[in-house]
Scaffold this active site. Sequence first.
Site: not given
Ligand code: CP
Length: 302
Positions: A54-55, A82, A104, A132
């Site tokens: 999603r993100t 590497k 992330r 988040h």
């Molecule tokens: N909700 C969320 O962060 O989903 P993903 O891990 O798929 O990005």
Amino acid sequence: MKHLLSISDLDRAEIEDLLTLAAEFSSVLERDIPKVPTLRGRTIATVFFEASTRTRLSFERAAKALSADVMSFAPGTSSVTKGESLKDTVLTLEATGADLFVVRHESVGAAARVAGWVNGPVINGGDGAHQHPTQALLDALTLRQRFGKLDGLKVGIVGDIANSRVARSNIDAFTKLGAQVELIAPSPLLPVDLSAFPVTVSGSLEDSLPHLDVVYLLRVQIERGSGPILPSLAEYGLRFGMNRQRLQMLPADAVVMHPGPINRGVEITADVADDPRSLVLDQVQNGVSTRMAVIFRLLGAS
Ligand code: CP
């Protein structure tokens, strides 16, 4: 706002500004040509050291809807294999032309570290169990669409609070917008120290359901060590999972949310996930317009 690393970077007015802008971008996304030329010539780098559907995809869709270019970095096929460091990776992306970074990483504070190294804005796409922030914003937008405002809403956040960056971001965003948050979890899944959280706590989902407007289920974060501290996922689902019977214990206009990915049959049964009272896909859809709004504000577009 130079970066978006945490909901604590935002006050109520700034959150509301982003939600209002996101709602305007939702209208853009409904047009025949769902695109504006605002960020033509700018480049967004998605730098994901943890898995995401999603993100990552909604940030990339958001960037393209703003007419920006996208550089999509995947560590498994990069020179990280590497031994290249996070710092050298993001400096390389910046030298290659990235104007904004979405990061992330499994380590708490990784996005903040990147913000200290690069010149462009950084958006935290999730750092360990810490934050988040765009998930919280898209969830707030989804609730604002459904209820008009968050003031006075009673939101129950259920499950693996201890390991959840979504819980930490959402508690902060929801309470800043006037909602009351109750954490509902077995004690091993609660943070040891709750004194910093403006919440009430319950150990019984069934006791809480009749007074909630929103039941927000969290994924059990097996990858962060939650599995071994539970007797079994099946038993967790029996006590804290949302099922048809429990759906009927909610007030008539209450809704069910989950950030995804869902473990069907653990946090939520398949029939509840697909029920009209589930906002799971509205949340996903709102991820695109919300991330357009954040990118737009950070790149100073007009
Ligand atoms: N909700 C969320 O962060 O989903 P993903 O891990 O798929 O990005």
